[in-house]
Design a protein around this motif. Structure first.
Motif, short mmCIF file in Angstrom:
data_model
loop_
_atom_site.label_atom_id
_atom_site.label_comp_id
_atom_site.label_asym_id
_atom_site.label_seq_id
_atom_site.Cartn_x
_atom_site.Cartn_y
_atom_site.Cartn_z
N ARG A 19 0.83 -1.20 0.00
CA ARG A 19 0.00 0.00 0.00
C ARG A 19 0.87 1.26 0.00
NH1 ARG A 19 -3.63 1.31 5.18
NH2 ARG A 19 -1.55 1.89 5.93
N ASN A 20 1.91 1.27 0.83
CA ASN A 20 2.79 2.44 0.90
C ASN A 20 3.58 2.63 -0.39
OD1 ASN A 20 1.87 2.90 3.48
ND2 ASN A 20 3.60 1.92 4.48
N HIS A 21 3.93 1.52 -1.05
CA HIS A 21 4.59 1.61 -2.35
C HIS A 21 3.66 2.29 -3.35
CE1 HIS A 21 6.65 0.50 -6.04
NE2 HIS A 21 5.58 -0.17 -6.44
N ILE A 22 2.40 1.89 -3.38
CA ILE A 22 1.43 2.50 -4.28
C ILE A 22 1.28 3.99 -3.98
CG2 ILE A 22 -1.04 2.58 -4.87
CD1 ILE A 22 -1.05 -0.49 -4.58
N PHE A 23 1.14 4.32 -2.69
CA PHE A 23 1.00 5.73 -2.30
C PHE A 23 2.23 6.53 -2.72
CE2 PHE A 23 -2.06 5.02 1.54
CZ PHE A 23 -3.00 4.49 0.68
N SER A 118 -14.40 -0.62 1.53
CA SER A 118 -13.38 0.33 1.95
C SER A 118 -12.24 0.26 0.95
CB SER A 118 -12.89 0.00 3.36
OG SER A 118 -11.70 0.70 3.65
N PHE A 119 -11.82 1.40 0.44
CA PHE A 119 -10.77 1.42 -0.58
C PHE A 119 -10.08 2.78 -0.55
CE2 PHE A 119 -14.79 2.81 -2.24
CZ PHE A 119 -14.49 3.95 -2.96
N TYR A 120 -8.89 2.81 -1.11
CA TYR A 120 -8.14 4.06 -1.22
C TYR A 120 -8.18 4.54 -2.67
CZ TYR A 120 -6.30 3.15 3.43
OH TYR A 120 -6.18 2.92 4.77
N GLN A 121 -8.20 5.85 -2.82
CA GLN A 121 -8.20 6.44 -4.16
C GLN A 121 -7.17 7.55 -4.27
OE1 GLN A 121 -12.13 7.80 -5.32
NE2 GLN A 121 -12.43 6.03 -6.65
N PHE A 122 -6.61 7.63 -5.46
CA PHE A 122 -5.74 8.73 -5.86
C PHE A 122 -6.58 9.66 -6.72
CE2 PHE A 122 -1.99 9.76 -8.93
CZ PHE A 122 -1.81 11.00 -8.35
N ASN A 123 -6.78 10.89 -6.27
CA ASN A 123 -7.56 11.89 -7.01
C ASN A 123 -6.64 13.01 -7.46
OD1 ASN A 123 -10.76 11.39 -6.42
ND2 ASN A 123 -9.49 10.71 -4.72
N ALA A 124 -6.77 13.43 -8.71
CA ALA A 124 -5.98 14.54 -9.24
C ALA A 124 -6.90 15.42 -10.06
CB ALA A 124 -4.83 14.02 -10.10
N ASP A 125 -6.94 16.72 -9.74
CA ASP A 125 -7.90 17.63 -10.36
C ASP A 125 -7.25 18.97 -10.67
OD1 ASP A 125 -10.85 16.28 -9.81
OD2 ASP A 125 -9.40 15.83 -8.23
N ILE A 126 -7.74 19.59 -11.75
CA ILE A 126 -7.29 20.92 -12.16
C ILE A 126 -8.52 21.82 -12.25
CG2 ILE A 126 -6.15 22.28 -13.95
CD1 ILE A 126 -4.70 19.74 -14.83
N PHE A 127 -8.46 22.98 -11.60
CA PHE A 127 -9.56 23.94 -11.60
C PHE A 127 -9.11 25.25 -12.23
CE2 PHE A 127 -10.48 21.04 -8.19
CZ PHE A 127 -11.85 20.85 -8.24
N GLY A 128 -10.04 25.91 -12.92
CA GLY A 128 -9.80 27.26 -13.40
C GLY A 128 -9.28 27.37 -14.81
N GLU A 129 -9.20 26.26 -15.53
CA GLU A 129 -8.71 26.28 -16.91
C GLU A 129 -9.74 25.58 -17.80
OE1 GLU A 129 -7.34 26.96 -20.23
OE2 GLU A 129 -6.08 27.74 -18.60
N ALA A 319 -13.44 22.59 -14.34
CA ALA A 319 -12.64 21.58 -13.64
C ALA A 319 -12.51 20.33 -14.48
CB ALA A 319 -13.28 21.23 -12.30
N VAL A 320 -11.38 19.65 -14.30
CA VAL A 320 -11.16 18.35 -14.92
C VAL A 320 -10.34 17.51 -13.94
CG1 VAL A 320 -9.09 19.17 -16.14
CG2 VAL A 320 -10.28 17.12 -16.94
N GLY A 321 -10.66 16.23 -13.85
CA GLY A 321 -9.91 15.38 -12.93
C GLY A 321 -10.29 13.92 -13.08
N TRP A 322 -9.61 13.09 -12.30
CA TRP A 322 -9.85 11.65 -12.37
C TRP A 322 -9.48 11.01 -11.04
CZ3 TRP A 322 -5.28 9.18 -11.36
CH2 TRP A 322 -4.10 9.86 -11.68
N ALA A 323 -9.87 9.75 -10.91
CA ALA A 323 -9.57 8.98 -9.70
C ALA A 323 -9.12 7.58 -10.08
CB ALA A 323 -10.79 8.92 -8.79
N MET A 324 -8.21 7.03 -9.27
CA MET A 324 -7.71 5.67 -9.45
C MET A 324 -7.77 4.95 -8.11
SD MET A 324 -3.85 4.37 -10.54
CE MET A 324 -3.78 5.50 -11.92
N GLY A 325 -8.38 3.77 -8.08
CA GLY A 325 -8.51 3.01 -6.85
C GLY A 325 -7.37 2.04 -6.64
N ASP A 326 -7.05 1.76 -5.38
CA ASP A 326 -5.92 0.88 -5.08
C ASP A 326 -6.26 -0.60 -5.27
OD1 ASP A 326 -7.58 0.81 -2.64
OD2 ASP A 326 -5.89 -0.23 -1.72
N VAL A 327 -7.55 -0.97 -5.23
CA VAL A 327 -7.91 -2.39 -5.30
C VAL A 327 -7.64 -2.95 -6.70
CG1 VAL A 327 -9.74 -4.08 -4.97
CG2 VAL A 327 -9.63 -2.06 -3.49
N THR A 328 -8.21 -2.32 -7.72
CA THR A 328 -7.98 -2.80 -9.08
C THR A 328 -6.52 -2.59 -9.51
OG1 THR A 328 -8.81 -0.66 -9.88
CG2 THR A 328 -10.35 -2.51 -9.89
#
Length: 450
Positions: A19-23, A118-129, A319-328
């Motif tokens: 998990r820490n490697h993924i993070f 229960s799962f972890y997600q990586f979210n990355a978003d850009i606002f204002g463009e 805004a534009v963004g996406w999410a990636m889950g740790d399980v898959t």
């Protein structure tokens, strides 16, 4: 024995390591692109989620009334919290705003492969463009994050589509109502997975006796996989009519493809207009990272959502963004054998002959830990041979031996447990020796005295 709840995971040390490697890879990737990390409370007002996704979302939530009588929920995703945070301070923030988050989320749904409660997600978003540059930057970060794990273009692709193009296409069929558009797009999102008869039956409500004609044209559009083919579709009469909106949108497509090409990312891109993404808040380009091997599953997904911040009470902010889950992702990493071997070995293992030697060694251990070395030693008395075996069992490569001779001579014996070699070092040279071992991974050549 008590067990964890269905859909929840225990993280033993080897699982925490993964998990820490993924993070770590997620954070490194985000910072390469200049994204800043944020966080938000685990609990949110239930109304925040229902405002974003509608009342039907409640069946998927861990929601309850707290002791203050407030309807609250464990967050199922980060986007509503993010929109709330951004909306509160957006007017005073420099644009574009580029934020990322790694957080635990909760959804009350049936646990299955790739989906847990229960799962972890990586979210990355850009606002204002508002332009395609932000879409390209978002897609580039998604690709980079997967490349950083060791995936290649034969392992995954980015399926790129566009809700706006579909909306403008529906306009040419006189579908203008926002609610009707959302429902037709939800049907189109499943056009490749549902039987044609069922899809046409659902389309009858909106197109009547022209449902089959629309279905055939929508299928043609959905199958196009190059920008040139899409442009031809709207020029050669295959569609009922074109519009200024469509022509302008195709220019934005051209701009996005141009940027992705300049970033050398087109080998990862697959135009796939069947990707509409059922969530109604998406407003433009949408995309997902998709496995090209194994079960062919979606690893991440997102797109543009220009109206959400305003919908949740904030300013009008694109805004534009996406999410990636740790399980898959972990399943995919295991499939490709890309998870590093779990190793938590100490830098040095200290072996002592008796109580007096241990007291001397403990002083040195304290100093070594202050310098950042990971140092372990036996917490109970045992023979030298047993101590050496324990050092080997936990993966230590180097042992520091403190015996009566070493204590009397003010020295330390350093033993390479893998090469069966050892040297005796004066305590005055110990710091230099440890640094050389740490850098070079082998015993140094140093004078034994002063």
């Amino acid at each position: 024995m008590f067990q964890s709840l269905p859909g929840f995971r225990d993280f033993y040390p080897e699982d925490c390591f993964i998990r820490n490697h993924i993070f770590r890879i997620w954070r490194q990737s985000a910072r390469l692109f200049g994204f800043q990390e944020y966080d938000a409370p685990l609990l949110e007002p239930l109304e925040l989620l229902t405002t974003k996704s509608g009342e039907e979302i409640v069946t998927q939530l861990f929601n309850f009334v707290d002791k203050g009588g407030r309807a609250i929920t464990l967050r199922p995703e980060m986007t509503p919290s993010l929109a709330r945070l951004i909306g509160a301070k957006a007017n005073g923030m420099a644009k574009p705003i580029k934020w990322f988050n790694i957080s635990e989320n909760f959804r009350y749904e049936r646990p299955q492969k790739g989906r847990l409660r229960s799962f972890y997600q990586f979210n990355a978003d850009i606002f204002g463009e508002v332009g395609p540059s932000a879409d390209a930057e978002s897609i580039a970060l998604l690709i980079q994050s997967l490349i950083s794990f060791g995936f290649r273009d034969e392992d995954f692709c980015i399926r790129l589509s566009d809700r706006n193009l579909w909306v403008y296409f529906l306009h040419t069929w006189d579908i203008e109502d926002t609610e009707a558009i959302a429902k037709v797009l939800a049907i189109i999102d499943k056009i490749e997975r549902e039987k044609p008869e069922k899809t046409i039956e659902l389309l009858n409500l909106y197109f009547g006796n022209k449902a089959e004609i629309f279905f055939n044209e929508a299928k043609k559009l959905a199958k196009l996989n190059t920008l040139e083919a899409i442009q031809d579709f709207f020029k050669d009469g295959n569609s009922r009519k074109t519009s200024d909106n469509i022509e302008k949108r195709l220019e934005e497509w051209k701009c996005l493809i141009e940027i992705l090409s300049a970033l050398e990312l087109m080998p990862f891109i697959k135009i796939d207009l069947t990707i509409v993404r059922g969530l109604a808040y998406y407003t433009g380009f949408v995309f997902e990272a998709f496995q090209l091997i194994g079960e062919g599953r979606s690893i991440a997904g997102g797109g543009r959502y220009d109206n959400l911040v305003k919908k949740l009470g904030g300013p009008d902010l694109p805004a534009v963004g996406w999410a990636m889950g740790d399980v898959t992702l972990r399943d995919f990493l295991e499939l490709k054998h890309l998870i590093p071997k779990y190793v938590e070995a100490p830098d040095f293992y200290v072996i002592t002959a008796d109580h007096e030697c241990r007291m001397v060694a403990l002083h040195d251990i304290s100093q070594m830990r202050k310098k950042g070395y990971r140092v372990e030693y036996p917490l109970k008395d045992m023979s030298l041979n047993k101590q050496i075996k324990q050092a080997s069992d936990i993966g230590a490569k180097f042992a520091l031996i403190y015996g009566p001779d070493e204590v009397q001579e003010n020295s330390v014996t350093i033993k390479d447990l893998t090469q069966r070699q050892e040297i005796k070092i004066s305590k005055s040279n110990l710091g230099n020796a440890l640094e050389m071992i740490h850098q070079e991974g082998k015993l140094p050549t140093l004078p034994t005295n002063g």
